[in-house]
Design a protein around this motif. Sequence first.
Motif, PDB file in Angstrom:
ATOM      1  N   SER A  35      17.806   3.328  31.263  1.00 50.21           N
ATOM      2  CA  SER A  35      17.475   4.173  32.279  1.00 50.21           C
ATOM      3  C   SER A  35      16.262   4.932  31.963  1.00 50.21           C
ATOM      4  O   SER A  35      15.351   5.298  32.819  1.00 50.21           O
ATOM      5  CB  SER A  35      18.606   5.104  32.592  1.00 50.21           C
ATOM      6  N   LYS A  38      12.853   2.777  32.161  1.00 49.79           N
ATOM      7  CA  LYS A  38      12.810   2.907  33.479  1.00 49.79           C
ATOM      8  C   LYS A  38      11.937   3.982  34.030  1.00 49.79           C
ATOM      9  O   LYS A  38      10.911   3.891  34.680  1.00 49.79           O
ATOM     10  CB  LYS A  38      13.942   2.398  34.344  1.00 49.79           C
ATOM     11  N   HIS A  43       9.301   0.460  33.343  1.00 51.50           N
ATOM     12  CA  HIS A  43       9.785  -0.806  32.760  1.00 51.50           C
ATOM     13  C   HIS A  43      11.199  -1.194  33.024  1.00 51.50           C
ATOM     14  O   HIS A  43      12.057  -0.314  32.406  1.00 51.50           O
ATOM     15  CB  HIS A  43       9.154  -1.247  31.384  1.00 51.50           C
ATOM     16  N   ASP A  44      11.482  -2.062  33.716  1.00 48.68           N
ATOM     17  CA  ASP A  44      12.790  -2.728  33.699  1.00 48.68           C
ATOM     18  C   ASP A  44      13.180  -3.480  32.478  1.00 48.68           C
ATOM     19  O   ASP A  44      12.421  -4.555  32.150  1.00 48.68           O
ATOM     20  CB  ASP A  44      13.063  -3.436  35.038  1.00 48.68           C
TER      21      ASP A  44
END
Length: 91
Positions: A35, A38, A43-44
């Motif tokens: 989390s 992100k 960035h995922d």
Amino acid sequence: LAAIWADLLRQPNIGVTDNFFELGGDSLAAVQLISRIKRDLGHDLPLNRLFEMTTVETMAASLAPEIQVDKRGDDIAAMLDMLKEVEFSDE
């Protein structure tokens, strides 16, 4: 990345080769880490990849190609725009 790890794991000194799970990371911390990456870095990162990249070094190497591709794409676009305005002569 190291700063995020340090905050989540409450470890002031995170080395790039330290292992997330050996420093006390667990499944809850892993979800929080994903989390924060992100939120803070944009960035995922799929949770299952964290188990493959357990150090700051391997995680950064995994994220770096995405960053470099984005930056290189911007640089190429800017260079092409500059070339459109250059006048070439046959001299």
